[in-house]
Design an enzyme around this catalytic site. Structure first.
Site, PDB file in Angstrom:
ATOM      1  N   GLY A 107     113.947 -35.453 102.187  1.00 56.48           N
ATOM      2  CA  GLY A 107     112.825 -36.310 102.564  1.00 56.48           C
ATOM      3  C   GLY A 107     111.547 -35.588 102.957  1.00 56.48           C
ATOM      4  O   GLY A 107     110.486 -36.204 102.987  1.00 56.48           O
ATOM      5  N   SER A 135     107.053 -45.762 103.918  1.00 53.79           N
ATOM      6  CA  SER A 135     105.899 -45.503 104.792  1.00 53.79           C
ATOM      7  C   SER A 135     104.680 -45.169 103.947  1.00 53.79           C
ATOM      8  O   SER A 135     103.557 -45.557 104.268  1.00 53.79           O
ATOM      9  CB  SER A 135     106.143 -44.347 105.757  1.00 53.79           C
ATOM     10  OG  SER A 135     107.435 -43.859 105.720  1.00 53.79           O
ATOM     11  N   THR A 136     104.941 -44.429 102.872  1.00 51.43           N
ATOM     12  CA  THR A 136     103.859 -44.005 101.987  1.00 51.43           C
ATOM     13  C   THR A 136     103.124 -45.196 101.374  1.00 51.43           C
ATOM     14  O   THR A 136     101.936 -45.110 101.080  1.00 51.43           O
ATOM     15  CB  THR A 136     104.446 -43.105 100.872  1.00 51.43           C
ATOM     16  OG1 THR A 136     105.155 -42.038 101.499  1.00 51.43           O
ATOM     17  CG2 THR A 136     103.378 -42.549  99.971  1.00 51.43           C
ATOM     18  N   ASP A 163     108.983 -33.029 101.709  1.00 55.56           N
ATOM     19  CA  ASP A 163     108.616 -32.349 100.465  1.00 55.56           C
ATOM     20  C   ASP A 163     108.384 -30.852 100.698  1.00 55.56           C
ATOM     21  O   ASP A 163     108.633 -30.034  99.815  1.00 55.56           O
ATOM     22  CB  ASP A 163     107.337 -32.970  99.891  1.00 55.56           C
ATOM     23  CG  ASP A 163     107.374 -34.486  99.891  1.00 55.56           C
ATOM     24  OD1 ASP A 163     108.384 -35.066 100.348  1.00 55.56           O
ATOM     25  OD2 ASP A 163     106.385 -35.099  99.450  1.00 55.56           O
ATOM     26  N   GLU A 164     107.911 -30.516 101.909  1.00 56.67           N
ATOM     27  CA  GLU A 164     107.613 -29.112 102.203  1.00 56.67           C
ATOM     28  C   GLU A 164     108.882 -28.285 102.422  1.00 56.67           C
ATOM     29  O   GLU A 164     108.820 -27.079 102.579  1.00 56.67           O
ATOM     30  CB  GLU A 164     106.653 -28.996 103.402  1.00 56.67           C
ATOM     31  CG  GLU A 164     106.990 -29.799 104.645  1.00 56.67           C
ATOM     32  CD  GLU A 164     106.549 -31.261 104.588  1.00 56.67           C
ATOM     33  OE1 GLU A 164     107.035 -31.983 103.687  1.00 56.67           O
ATOM     34  OE2 GLU A 164     105.765 -31.700 105.450  1.00 56.67           O
ATOM     35  N   THR A 197     115.200 -37.333 106.046  1.00 54.21           N
ATOM     36  CA  THR A 197     113.891 -36.777 106.377  1.00 54.21           C
ATOM     37  C   THR A 197     113.963 -36.142 107.756  1.00 54.21           C
ATOM     38  O   THR A 197     113.653 -36.758 108.778  1.00 54.21           O
ATOM     39  CB  THR A 197     112.795 -37.852 106.309  1.00 54.21           C
ATOM     40  OG1 THR A 197     112.853 -38.493 105.024  1.00 54.21           O
ATOM     41  CG2 THR A 197     111.410 -37.232 106.463  1.00 54.21           C
ATOM     42  N   TYR A 217     117.690 -44.826 105.150  1.00 52.24           N
ATOM     43  CA  TYR A 217     116.481 -44.019 105.311  1.00 52.24           C
ATOM     44  C   TYR A 217     116.436 -43.533 106.755  1.00 52.24           C
ATOM     45  O   TYR A 217     116.183 -44.307 107.669  1.00 52.24           O
ATOM     46  CB  TYR A 217     115.249 -44.858 104.954  1.00 52.24           C
ATOM     47  CG  TYR A 217     113.912 -44.158 105.086  1.00 52.24           C
ATOM     48  CD1 TYR A 217     113.798 -42.790 105.316  1.00 52.24           C
ATOM     49  CD2 TYR A 217     112.733 -44.880 104.956  1.00 52.24           C
ATOM     50  CE1 TYR A 217     112.568 -42.172 105.423  1.00 52.24           C
ATOM     51  CE2 TYR A 217     111.489 -44.273 105.051  1.00 52.24           C
ATOM     52  CZ  TYR A 217     111.420 -42.915 105.299  1.00 52.24           C
ATOM     53  OH  TYR A 217     110.184 -42.306 105.409  1.00 52.24           O
ATOM     54  N   ILE A 254     112.945 -37.625  97.680  1.00 53.65           N
ATOM     55  CA  ILE A 254     112.068 -38.793  97.728  1.00 53.65           C
ATOM     56  C   ILE A 254     110.892 -38.426  98.611  1.00 53.65           C
ATOM     57  O   ILE A 254     111.094 -38.079  99.786  1.00 53.65           O
ATOM     58  CB  ILE A 254     112.794 -40.019  98.323  1.00 53.65           C
ATOM     59  CG1 ILE A 254     114.044 -40.370  97.497  1.00 53.65           C
ATOM     60  CG2 ILE A 254     111.838 -41.221  98.403  1.00 53.65           C
ATOM     61  CD1 ILE A 254     114.927 -41.452  98.137  1.00 53.65           C
ATOM     62  N   LYS A 312     118.409 -41.026 102.512  1.00 47.76           N
ATOM     63  CA  LYS A 312     117.163 -40.265 102.403  1.00 47.76           C
ATOM     64  C   LYS A 312     117.018 -39.549 103.728  1.00 47.76           C
ATOM     65  O   LYS A 312     116.806 -40.170 104.771  1.00 47.76           O
ATOM     66  CB  LYS A 312     115.997 -41.216 102.160  1.00 47.76           C
ATOM     67  CG  LYS A 312     114.648 -40.570 102.239  1.00 47.76           C
ATOM     68  CD  LYS A 312     113.642 -41.488 101.590  1.00 47.76           C
ATOM     69  CE  LYS A 312     112.404 -41.691 102.435  1.00 47.76           C
ATOM     70  NZ  LYS A 312     111.720 -40.466 102.809  1.00 47.76           N
TER      71      LYS A 312
HETATM   72  C1  LIG Z   1     106.399 -40.062 106.686  1.00 50.34           C
HETATM   73  C2  LIG Z   1     106.380 -39.597 105.278  1.00 50.34           C
HETATM   74  O1  LIG Z   1     105.442 -39.846 104.567  1.00 50.34           O
HETATM   75  N1  LIG Z   1     107.454 -38.911 104.888  1.00 50.34           N
HETATM   76  C3  LIG Z   1     107.702 -38.561 103.539  1.00 50.34           C
HETATM   77  C4  LIG Z   1     109.104 -38.806 103.232  1.00 50.34           C
HETATM   78  O2  LIG Z   1     109.922 -39.113 104.014  1.00 50.34           O
HETATM   79  C5  LIG Z   1     107.360 -37.153 103.085  1.00 50.34           C
HETATM   80  O3  LIG Z   1     107.221 -37.214 101.694  1.00 50.34           O
HETATM   81  C6  LIG Z   1     106.115 -36.573 103.707  1.00 50.34           C
HETATM   82  O4  LIG Z   1     105.041 -37.425 103.475  1.00 50.34           O
HETATM   83  C7  LIG Z   1     105.769 -35.208 103.140  1.00 50.34           C
HETATM   84  O5  LIG Z   1     106.871 -34.380 103.217  1.00 50.34           O
HETATM   85  C8  LIG Z   1     104.581 -34.568 103.858  1.00 50.34           C
HETATM   86  O6  LIG Z   1     104.938 -34.242 105.171  1.00 50.34           O
HETATM   87  C1  LIG Z   2     109.578 -41.376 101.408  1.00 53.81           C
HETATM   88  C2  LIG Z   2     108.437 -41.725 102.123  1.00 53.81           C
HETATM   89  O1  LIG Z   2     107.537 -41.013 102.129  1.00 53.81           O
HETATM   90  C3  LIG Z   2     108.254 -43.082 102.488  1.00 53.81           C
HETATM   91  O2  LIG Z   2     108.831 -43.591 103.419  1.00 53.81           O
HETATM   92  O3  LIG Z   2     107.458 -43.686 101.809  1.00 53.81           O
END
Ligand SMILES: CC(=O)N[C@H](C=O)[C@@H](O)[C@H](O)[C@H](O)CO
Ligand SMILES: CC(=O)C(=O)O
Length: 298
Positions: free
Chosen positions: A193, A52-53, A195-196, A171, A141, A210, A169
């Site tokens: 998943g 997603s990032t 980070d916080e 999240t 994921y 990740i 992963k």
């Molecule tokens: C949707 C999304 O970006 N999720 C990321 C991983 O799954 C996380 O790294 C978050 O971006 C991060 O924890 C901030 O909320």
């Molecule tokens: C890990 C995460 O942030 C992504 O799906 O890119």
């Protein structure tokens, strides 16, 4: 022939950000700088490409391949590479999985299919189809808050029983499920998943993490994993607190645009660092706030 390195992927893995230009094309020079920043400055163990990032669900198949190419070419064999290939089109997932495997990616990953409320039987068949067709290790994921697909212990057990599915992963903020998974599947790779929430996940002995914010906060994140391993919980908690001051400010200012701006301020300065439409690019106000975040919290 796949290298099957998936089982070695541990530690801090950045979900790679991708800068785009005004026409929505990949800014290759900037992307290479982000990859180098992750390797050289953040000392990451790996990159998660196509998440997603990376705004992956907004781009065409050939552009996804282009990003896999660039990440492999820039990082060579220095770090682990995971290719996120999943989405709503299983045929595309297979095509991308085969492509990344040929390139030498250590593992592939696939998000649960989303939008339609797929049954678990459908989700399972999706994973079965991918692992049948792609000769590589696969990391599930799971991100229920964005996909709407919730899975419990029993569902994960069925997926982990499929050949070549080596990890997840995870999240979600469900630490009960995380504990049950860790306890039930000591050999499955589990990646935190959110980070916080790395500190509590590390206490449950995840194999790694990740996430998006490791592109700029990789060093503190590694510190959290190491402090928990050393049983220095006070230090780990402090590092999570500092990380969360940063993450809170980033989230409030817009996650991906702010992360991209922070990378620019860290010296990744080649070309435009825009988002892919319909994701909005950064406004002047957000730019100002990103500058403050960079000065005070990074
Ligand atoms: C949707 C999304 O970006 N999720 C990321 C991983 O799954 C996380 O790294 C978050 O971006 C991060 O924890 C901030 O909320
Ligand atoms: C890990 C995460 O942030 C992504 O799906 O890119």
């Amino acid at each position: 022939m796949a290298k099957r390195n998936g089982k070695n992927i541990k530690g801090i893995i950045s979900a790679l950000l991708v800068p785009f230009d005004e026409e929505g094309r990949v800014n290759e020079a900037g992307l290479r700088q982000i990859i180098r920043h992750n390797i050289d400055e953040m000392k990451v163990d790996g990159l998660y490409v196509g998440g997603s990032t990376g705004e992956n669900f907004l781009i065409e198949t050939d552009v996804k391949k282009q990003i896999f190419d660039i990440a492999k070419d820039e990082s060579k064999d220095d770090i682990h590479l995971i290719a996120q290939v999943g989405g709503m089109n299983v045929y595309e997932a297979i095509e991308l999985g085969q492509y990344a495997t040929e390139l030498g990616y250590d593992a592939i990953s696939a998000v649960t299919p989303f939008y339609y409320k797929f049954s678990f039987a459908e989700v399972k068949e999706y994973y079965q189809d991918i692992v049948n067709a792609v000769d590589n290790d696969l990391i599930i994921y799971s991100i229920p808050v964005l996909t709407g697909i919730e899975m419990g212990l029993k569902e994960f057990e069925e997926l982990f029983a499929l050949d070549n599915i080596i990890g997840v992963k995870f999240t979600a903020a469900d630490f009960y499920l995380l504990e049950r998974l860790r306890h039930s599947f000591p050999d499955v790779l589990i990646y935190s998943g959110f980070d916080e929430m790395l500190f509590p996940a590390a206490i449950y002995e995840v194999d790694g993490a990740i996430g998006s914010t490791y592109n700029v906060n990789g060093i503190r994140a590694r510190g959290i994993l190491e402090a928990v391993k050393d049983n220095d919980l006070a230090k780990a908690r402090q590092l999570q607190k500092e990380s969360n001051d940063l993450i809170e400010a980033i989230l409030a200012n817009g996650l991906y645009p702010t992360l991209k701006r922070l990378l620019q301020l860290e010296g990744c300065d080649e070309g435009p660092f825009l988002s892919r439409k319909p994701m909005a690019s950064i406004t002047d106000e957000q730019l100002e706030e990103a500058k403050r975040i960079h000065e005070e919290l990074l």
